[in-house]
Write an enzyme that holds these catalytic residues in place. Structure first.
Site, mmCIF file in Angstrom:
data_model
loop_
_atom_site.group_PDB
_atom_site.id
_atom_site.type_symbol
_atom_site.label_atom_id
_atom_site.label_comp_id
_atom_site.label_asym_id
_atom_site.label_seq_id
_atom_site.Cartn_x
_atom_site.Cartn_y
_atom_site.Cartn_z
ATOM 1 N N LYS A 111 0.581 -1.529 0.048
ATOM 2 C CA LYS A 111 0.253 -0.125 -0.058
ATOM 3 C C LYS A 111 0.871 0.901 -0.185
ATOM 4 O O LYS A 111 0.510 2.599 -0.369
ATOM 5 C CB LYS A 111 -0.681 -0.259 1.799
ATOM 6 C CG LYS A 111 -2.058 -1.379 1.240
ATOM 7 C CD LYS A 111 -3.032 -1.220 2.604
ATOM 8 C CE LYS A 111 -4.345 -1.510 1.816
ATOM 9 N NZ LYS A 111 -5.051 -1.952 3.233
ATOM 10 N N LYS A 192 -6.413 -10.913 -5.421
ATOM 11 C CA LYS A 192 -7.665 -11.459 -4.262
ATOM 12 C C LYS A 192 -8.591 -9.580 -5.296
ATOM 13 O O LYS A 192 -8.560 -9.191 -5.091
ATOM 14 C CB LYS A 192 -6.802 -10.933 -3.326
ATOM 15 C CG LYS A 192 -6.672 -9.784 -2.647
ATOM 16 C CD LYS A 192 -6.191 -9.768 -0.788
ATOM 17 C CE LYS A 192 -5.916 -8.110 -0.584
ATOM 18 N NZ LYS A 192 -5.654 -8.236 0.398
ATOM 19 N N LYS A 195 -11.991 -5.057 -2.294
ATOM 20 C CA LYS A 195 -13.079 -3.371 -1.932
ATOM 21 C C LYS A 195 -13.122 -2.013 -2.402
ATOM 22 O O LYS A 195 -13.226 -1.292 -2.999
ATOM 23 C CB LYS A 195 -13.564 -3.309 -0.809
ATOM 24 C CG LYS A 195 -13.822 -3.946 0.316
ATOM 25 C CD LYS A 195 -14.152 -3.380 1.599
ATOM 26 C CE LYS A 195 -14.459 -4.404 2.735
ATOM 27 N NZ LYS A 195 -13.576 -3.986 3.789
HETATM 28 P P1 AMP Z 1 -11.370 -6.574 4.217
HETATM 29 O O1 AMP Z 1 -12.137 -6.272 3.532
HETATM 30 O O2 AMP Z 1 -10.181 -6.441 4.312
HETATM 31 O O3 AMP Z 1 -11.558 -5.564 5.846
HETATM 32 O O4 AMP Z 1 -11.281 -7.997 5.253
HETATM 33 C C1 AMP Z 1 -12.528 -8.536 5.621
HETATM 34 C C2 AMP Z 1 -12.254 -10.029 5.948
HETATM 35 O O5 AMP Z 1 -12.048 -10.651 4.482
HETATM 36 C C3 AMP Z 1 -10.963 -10.441 6.906
HETATM 37 O O6 AMP Z 1 -10.748 -11.471 7.545
HETATM 38 C C4 AMP Z 1 -10.227 -11.188 5.284
HETATM 39 O O7 AMP Z 1 -8.877 -12.107 5.120
HETATM 40 C C5 AMP Z 1 -11.126 -11.187 4.161
HETATM 41 N N1 AMP Z 1 -10.736 -11.206 2.520
HETATM 42 C C6 AMP Z 1 -11.574 -9.797 2.483
HETATM 43 N N2 AMP Z 1 -10.480 -10.154 0.775
HETATM 44 C C7 AMP Z 1 -10.304 -11.787 0.717
HETATM 45 C C8 AMP Z 1 -11.008 -12.278 -0.525
HETATM 46 N N3 AMP Z 1 -10.314 -11.784 -1.915
HETATM 47 N N4 AMP Z 1 -10.201 -13.685 -0.473
HETATM 48 C C9 AMP Z 1 -10.672 -14.100 0.957
HETATM 49 N N5 AMP Z 1 -10.687 -13.804 2.193
HETATM 50 C C10 AMP Z 1 -11.484 -11.810 2.012
#
Ligand code: AMP
Ligand code: TRP
Length: 323
Positions: A111, A192, A195
């Site tokens: 980042k 990956k 958002k």
């Molecule tokens: P975040 O959206 O970064 O706050 O992530 C929230 C949860 O979703 C965390 O446990 C991340 O590890 C999981 N997560 C986010 N993106 C992915 C993805 N592409 N595949 C699997 N898990 C994800």
């Protein structure tokens, strides 16, 4: 009963990766553990969001967590900023963490991209995350694969603190699903699913309608071969579809591959499985949106329950450090 804590940033629309990597485990395992689920709005500040958008996304996050099946009678759902011990413990832990170990965090490196203008909050982000976990004496932290290194740091900080100041913290363990722990972008299968708004066609949002889901899956990037085979290195697009289908059907992705002789049939089954999986979530989210008073009450009660646990741990940690 084991204690579980996990968190999610209200930084955009939730997607299939969030669901398969994290939320689904949260809702499936909530009955076996004492669970705390935190909407980490302080973490979301690191990307400089619009204030009104952040506030709205925070409430929407609560709607989604209820819609995926978290039951506020058994799980504590709360907003990080409503429990002031999170940044307070983060400060104590920042005084035990080193620049060197924070500089090694791959998410920070990606980042920050080496820029001096990067926010200091992005650098200390993993310490705030450690505070989130350690405040609740969590044994287990269900997350997607991208959080593995952050979890290692949380463990390291807990072990170091206990060694230096006495046994205060439970040393947490990551719980990462075996299948679909890293759901990839459908258009860019080497990245990956996330958002960020950069790949709307590659991201299945949890609130996408059936038609959008179907279209995105059918247009997913595969490769120029025709063989359906599970091989993430050589065939990332096809393997990602198999992972998604495996997670949706509870079957092994490599085994599933044998049943297909064309990408077309595979895509059609993936689309159908995802549509079926997400439809009830969308319906519940719609109902809840009409009942925001209930959502607000859940968060208020969650913050009170969380605060009880967090303040006891914080007091012990501060006292041990001479504060
Ligand atoms: P975040 O959206 O970064 O706050 O992530 C929230 C949860 O979703 C965390 O446990 C991340 O590890 C999981 N997560 C986010 N993106 C992915 C993805 N592409 N595949 C699997 N898990 C994800
Ligand atoms: N860093 C996590 C992510 O981006 C979110 C998070 C913050 C978290 N605090 C946490 C996850 C505590 C688990 C436990 O996905």
């Amino acid at each position: 009963m084991a204690r579980v804590l996990s968190g999610v940033q209200p930084s955009g629309d939730f997607h299939l990766g969030n669901y398969l990597g994290a939320f689904r485990t949260w809702s499936e395992q909530q009955h076996e553990h004492e669970s705390f689920y935190c909407i980490v709005n302080l973490h979301a500040l690191t990307v400089d969001p619009d204030p009104a958008a952040l506030r709205e996304r925070t409430t929407n996050a609560a709607v989604l967590l209820l819609a995926v099946g978290l039951d506020p009678k058994i799980s504590t759902i709360f907003v990080q900023s409503q429990v002031p011990e999170h940044p307070r413990l983060a400060w104590l832990l920042e005084c035990t963490a080193t620049m060197g170990e924070l500089r090694r965090m791959t998410q920070f490196k990606e980042k920050a991209g080496g820029s001096e203008g990067v926010r200091a909050g992005l650098f200390t982000y993993p310490v705030l995350m450690a505070a989130d976990i350690l405040l609740y004496q969590a044994d287990r932290v269900p997350v997607g694969d991208d959080q593995r290194q952050h979890l290692e740091l949380a463990r390291e900080l807990a072990i170091r603190f206990n060694h230096r100041y006495g046994e205060i913290f439970t040393v947490p363990e990551a719980f990462i699903p075996k299948v679909a722990a890293r759901v990839m972008d459908l258009q860019h299968p080497s990245q990956k699913m996330s958002k960020s708004l950069q790949s709307p066609q590659g991201t299945i949002r949890l609130l996408d309608d059936d038609e959008a889901i179907d279209r995105k899956v059918r247009r997913a990037v595969t490769d120029t071969e025709t063989e359906v085979r599970y091989d993430p290195a050589a065939k990332p697009g096809v393997s990602n579809l198999l992972e998604i289908l495996g997670a949706a059907s509870g079957k092994d992705p490599a085994e599933l591959a044998h049943a297909y002789s064309s990408y077309r049939q595979l895509k059609s089954d993936v689309a159908e499985a995802v549509v079926e999986m997400l439809r009830p979530i969308r319906a519940r989210a719609r109902e809840l949106t009409d009942d925001m008073a209930t959502v607000a009450a859940v968060l208020e009660e969650g913050a009170a329950r969380a605060h009880e646990v967090a303040s006891a741990t914080y007091a012990k940690a501060a006292e041990a450090m001479g504060i």
